[in-house]
Every structure is written in structure tokens, then in C-alpha cells.
Design an enzyme around this catalytic site. Structure first.
Site, PDB file in Angstrom:
ATOM      1  N   ASP A  93       0.852  -1.192   0.000  1.00 58.42           N
ATOM      2  CA  ASP A  93       0.000   0.000   0.000  1.00 58.42           C
ATOM      3  C   ASP A  93       0.894   1.251   0.000  1.00 58.42           C
ATOM      4  O   ASP A  93       1.800   1.364   0.833  1.00 58.42           O
ATOM      5  CB  ASP A  93      -0.861  -0.049   1.276  1.00 58.42           C
ATOM      6  CG  ASP A  93      -2.000   0.959   1.264  1.00 58.42           C
ATOM      7  OD1 ASP A  93      -2.420   1.379   0.181  1.00 58.42           O
ATOM      8  OD2 ASP A  93      -2.478   1.302   2.375  1.00 58.42           O
ATOM      9  N   HIS A  94       0.646   2.169  -0.910  1.00 60.60           N
ATOM     10  CA  HIS A  94       1.386   3.431  -0.983  1.00 60.60           C
ATOM     11  C   HIS A  94       2.912   3.259  -1.050  1.00 60.60           C
ATOM     12  O   HIS A  94       3.655   3.925  -0.312  1.00 60.60           O
ATOM     13  CB  HIS A  94       1.033   4.351   0.210  1.00 60.60           C
ATOM     14  CG  HIS A  94      -0.385   4.818   0.179  1.00 60.60           C
ATOM     15  ND1 HIS A  94      -0.823   5.784  -0.682  1.00 60.60           N
ATOM     16  CD2 HIS A  94      -1.466   4.410   0.881  1.00 60.60           C
ATOM     17  CE1 HIS A  94      -2.128   5.966  -0.502  1.00 60.60           C
ATOM     18  NE2 HIS A  94      -2.551   5.137   0.437  1.00 60.60           N
ATOM     19  N   SER A 225     -13.011   4.634   4.419  1.00 62.97           N
ATOM     20  CA  SER A 225     -13.672   4.243   5.669  1.00 62.97           C
ATOM     21  C   SER A 225     -14.935   5.077   5.858  1.00 62.97           C
ATOM     22  O   SER A 225     -14.987   6.245   5.463  1.00 62.97           O
ATOM     23  CB  SER A 225     -12.721   4.445   6.854  1.00 62.97           C
ATOM     24  OG  SER A 225     -11.857   3.328   6.959  1.00 62.97           O
ATOM     25  N   ASP A 267      -9.019   1.018   6.227  1.00 66.44           N
ATOM     26  CA  ASP A 267      -8.099   0.805   7.334  1.00 66.44           C
ATOM     27  C   ASP A 267      -8.652   1.442   8.615  1.00 66.44           C
ATOM     28  O   ASP A 267      -8.817   0.785   9.645  1.00 66.44           O
ATOM     29  CB  ASP A 267      -6.725   1.404   6.985  1.00 66.44           C
ATOM     30  CG  ASP A 267      -5.663   1.070   8.015  1.00 66.44           C
ATOM     31  OD1 ASP A 267      -5.969   0.388   9.002  1.00 66.44           O
ATOM     32  OD2 ASP A 267      -4.500   1.490   7.836  1.00 66.44           O
TER      33      ASP A 267
HETATM   34  P1  13P Z   1      -9.090   4.940   5.387  1.00 67.86           P
HETATM   35  O1  13P Z   1      -8.185   5.775   6.253  1.00 67.86           O
HETATM   36  O2  13P Z   1     -10.298   5.728   4.961  1.00 67.86           O
HETATM   37  O3  13P Z   1      -9.459   3.658   6.018  1.00 67.86           O
HETATM   38  O4  13P Z   1      -8.284   4.602   4.031  1.00 67.86           O
HETATM   39  C1  13P Z   1      -7.323   3.576   4.005  1.00 67.86           C
HETATM   40  C2  13P Z   1      -6.500   3.571   2.770  1.00 67.86           C
HETATM   41  O5  13P Z   1      -6.753   4.250   1.802  1.00 67.86           O
HETATM   42  C3  13P Z   1      -5.310   2.694   2.747  1.00 67.86           C
HETATM   43  O6  13P Z   1      -4.543   2.869   1.601  1.00 67.86           O
HETATM   44  O1  G3H Z   2      -3.351   4.885   3.581  1.00 73.54           O
HETATM   45  C1  G3H Z   2      -2.792   4.612   4.629  1.00 73.54           C
HETATM   46  C2  G3H Z   2      -3.167   3.390   5.372  1.00 73.54           C
HETATM   47  O2  G3H Z   2      -4.279   3.620   6.206  1.00 73.54           O
HETATM   48  C3  G3H Z   2      -1.984   2.861   6.135  1.00 73.54           C
HETATM   49  O3  G3H Z   2      -1.725   3.648   7.229  1.00 73.54           O
HETATM   50  O4  G3H Z   2       0.681   4.272   6.961  1.00 73.54           O
HETATM   51  O5  G3H Z   2      -0.469   4.393   9.203  1.00 73.54           O
HETATM   52  O6  G3H Z   2       0.077   2.180   8.172  1.00 73.54           O
HETATM   53  P1  G3H Z   2      -0.262   3.620   7.922  1.00 73.54           P
HETATM   54 ZN    ZN Z   3      -4.566   4.875   0.841  1.00 77.75          ZN
END
Ligand code: 13P
Ligand code: G3H
Ligand code: ZN
Length: 320
Positions: A93-94, A225, A267
Site C-alpha cells: 500500500d502506498h 472508511s 483501514d
Molecule cells: P481509510 O483511512 O479511509 O481507512 O483509508 C485507508 C487507505 O486508503 C489505505 O490505503
Molecule cells: O493509507 C494509509 C493506510 O491507512 C496505512 O496507514 O501508513 O499508518 O500504516 P499507515
Molecule cells: Zn490509501
């Protein structure tokens, strides 16, 4: 080199093709620890939903990248033990650098996101294309991003949304070769997405315009979310101080999932569900000190939340 296929994982290609055709979205749930992973797998096996397990850079730092990878491998076995073989993808993710994406590709991830959304357009194209070229050698799928979400992502924060420009998507997808595209249409990360007293709406009109430019191409929504108000109330009832936490309406997500949106990232809702359950135990049973006695209820609350999402929000239940 650890090949994801050898450990029973799948990439997103087949998942997304089915989701676009079927009018639903595959859940992408983040995990950092065992209870979260157990809840995700239990919920998705019980609802017969495909699932994307998401690992952020922060999760890698918190839990250790090697442990997380073995946990994902364990999750495949665990889902079989629970009696249901469901498609499971392990996704970065990211991802913010080429090197991080390569590291994940080489250690068993079946999908990576390269997030060049904060870069100037041409730099985003070049970085994303470079990751795609490497990932596709190993049949790993790649998610790119165009447009900037308001809110906080790791160390980067943006005050305002920069909506995805529909005029750019065809060029971006064509030149990079990405397998899916994350877009910015008014969702944002975290639990405080909108100001109180407003009537928050995401820009489904921009989504429609993007769809007409790249018909059937898999679209991803981050920051999705819903911040369930009953969970926020429970957290506050048991001593929390979450003021004005507001998320994306479930009806809007359901509508988006019926279109080319085939991956929805969640998340924060999981974090809220766990926090509410843990706070309740701490207040009602202050003498409790066995972590299983508060992490167990947190895991149960999380599982119920995820089942609800799969059945009623994403429409991914019974699609495994
Ligand atoms: P939320 O913070 O809305 O749950 O988004 C999570 C997300 O985009 C993780 O990449
Ligand atoms: O987009 C971000 C996700 O919610 C992950 O969050 O970088 O705090 O693990 P984090
Ligand atoms: Zn995200």
C-alpha cells in the site's frame, strides 16, 4: 526470489476482471498484527469474499517485513483450514520508491502500489512505468495513482483534494501500463474526512467521466472508511475523545462499487472497531490484564465489521 504463486497468493488481474464484470469491489484491508489478519481471513472465508491484504511502509516498520510476509503465507493456509479457499492477494500500500516496490516483488508480494501522485505528472509517469516494467517480469500487478487525496498519508499531508483530471487518465494508463488506477474524487485517509454539519458527497460525476475515457479499466478508491457513528459513540462512551469523526457514506461506496471501482481501501474503520472493543473491556473489567481478554473481543468486533463491509458495502460476498 520468493514467488507469490508458490505460496498460494494471486495477483489482482483475475480478481479485478471479475469485479468489474460483476459490479462489486474487492476489499483491501490493511494489517499490522495477528488479530487483524485473523479477523480479515475469518470474515472473508465466512462471506466467501476475495480479499487484498494490504501492507503499508508503516506496517513494515512496525511489524517487520519478514514477519508480515510469513503471516500472509500463513493466512493462505489458515483460510484453507477454515474450509474455504478464497483468492488472497498480498499488496504493498502506498509504495513510494522503485526500490521498495522491487523489494516487495522479490519477497512474495503479488501486487504493489507505486504512489507517484505527489510528483509532477511526467515524473509520476516515468516512475510508475519503471515499476510496471519490473513488476510485470514476475507477473506482479501494479496500481498507480493520479490526483491527490486530502488528509494524511504516512509523512505526506495535503490540505485540499486535487481531483483526478479525467483528461489525463487515458494517457497515464497507456504510457505506464498500470493494471489499476487509484483516483481522487473526494475520499481521504483517516477518521476525520469531513467537517461536521456538512452533507459530504464524493464526486461520482468525475468517476463517471473517467469511466467513459477508460471503459472497464479497474479503478481504486483509497480513504474509504465510513467511520461508523455507533463505533465512535462507543469509543467516546468508554473514555475516548474522538470529536467530529466523519467518513464516507456506505450508500455512496456501494454505488461506486457497482461501477468500474473494483478495489476499496479500508483501514481506519478497523482501527476504530478495535479501539472501541478494547476500551470497553478496560472500563468494564479494569482488573483484566491478559491481552487475549481484550484483543480477542477486538478481533471479534473487527470480524463483524469486515463481514458487514463484504456483504452490504462492497458486494464482494459470495464472489470468491
Ligand atoms: P481509510 O483511512 O479511509 O481507512 O483509508 C485507508 C487507505 O486508503 C489505505 O490505503
Ligand atoms: O493509507 C494509509 C493506510 O491507512 C496505512 O496507514 O501508513 O499508518 O500504516 P499507515
Ligand atoms: Zn490509501
Amino acid at each position: 526470489m520468493i514467488k507469490y504463486k508458490d505460496i498460494g497468493l494471486v495477483n489482482t488481474r483475475g480478481m479485478f476482471a471479475k469485479a468489474v464484470a460483476g459490479g462489486y469491489a474487492v476489499p483491501a484491508y490493511n494489517f499490522n498484527n495477528m488479530e487483524q489478519l485473523q479477523a480479515i481471513i475469518q470474515a472473508c472465508v465466512e462471506t466467501r469474499s476475495p480479499v487484498i491484504l494490504q501492507v503499508s511502509s508503516g506496517a513494515r516498520k512496525y511489524a517487520n517485513q519478514t514477519l508480515l510476509r510469513y503471516m500472509a503465507e500463513g493466512a493462505v493456509q489458515y483460510s484453507r483450514e477454515l474450509g474455504g479457499e478464497i483468492p488472497i492477494c498480498l499488496h504493498l500500500d502506498h509504495g513510494d520508491t522503485f526500490e521498495l516496490c522491487c523489494d516487495c516483488i522479490e519477497t512474495g508480494f503479488s501486487s504493489v502500489m507505486i504512489d507517484g501522485s505527489h510528483l509532477p505528472y511526467e515524473e509520476n509517469v516515468a516512475l510508475t512505468a519503471r515499476v510496471v516494467e519490473y513488476a510485470h517480469r514476475y507477473d506482479v500487478t501494479v496500481e498507480g495513482e493520479l490526483g491527490v487525496l486530502a488528509g494524511i498519508e504516512d509523512d505526506v499531508s495535503a490540505e485540499k483534494h486535487v481531483y483526478t483530471q479525467p483528461a489525463e487518465v487515458q494517457d497515464f494508463v497507456g504510457r505506464t501500463g498500470v493494471d489499476s488506477l487509484a483516483i481522487s474524487i473526494g475520499t481521504s485517509h483517516g477518521a476525520f474526512k469531513f467537517k461536521p454539519g456538512t452533507n459530504p458527497k464524493i464526486r461520482l460525476d468525475i468517476l463517471r467521466e473517467i469511466e467513459t475515457r477508460i471503459p472497464g479499466f479497474p479503478i481504486v478508491l483509497h480513504g474509504s472508511s465510513s467511520v461508523p457513528q455507533e463505533i465512535v459513540a462507543e469509543i467516546n462512551k468508554y473514555g475516548g475523545q474522538l470529536k467530529d469523526a466523519i467518513g464516507i457514506g456506505e450508500d455512496q461506496l456501494r454505488e461506486a462499487a457497482r461501477s468500474a471501482v473494483c478495489k476499496i481501501n479500508i483501514d481506519s474503520d478497523g482501527r476504530l472497531a478495535m479501539t472501541g472493543a478494547i476500551r470497553k473491556v478496560f472500563i468494564e473489567k479494569p482488573a483484566e490484564f491478559d491481552p487475549r481478554k481484550y484483543l480477542g473481543p477486538a478481533r471479534d468486533a473487527l470480524k463483524e465489521l469486515y463481514k458487514h463491509k463484504c456483504i452490504h458495502v462492497l458486494g464482494s460476498a459470495e464472489q470468491a
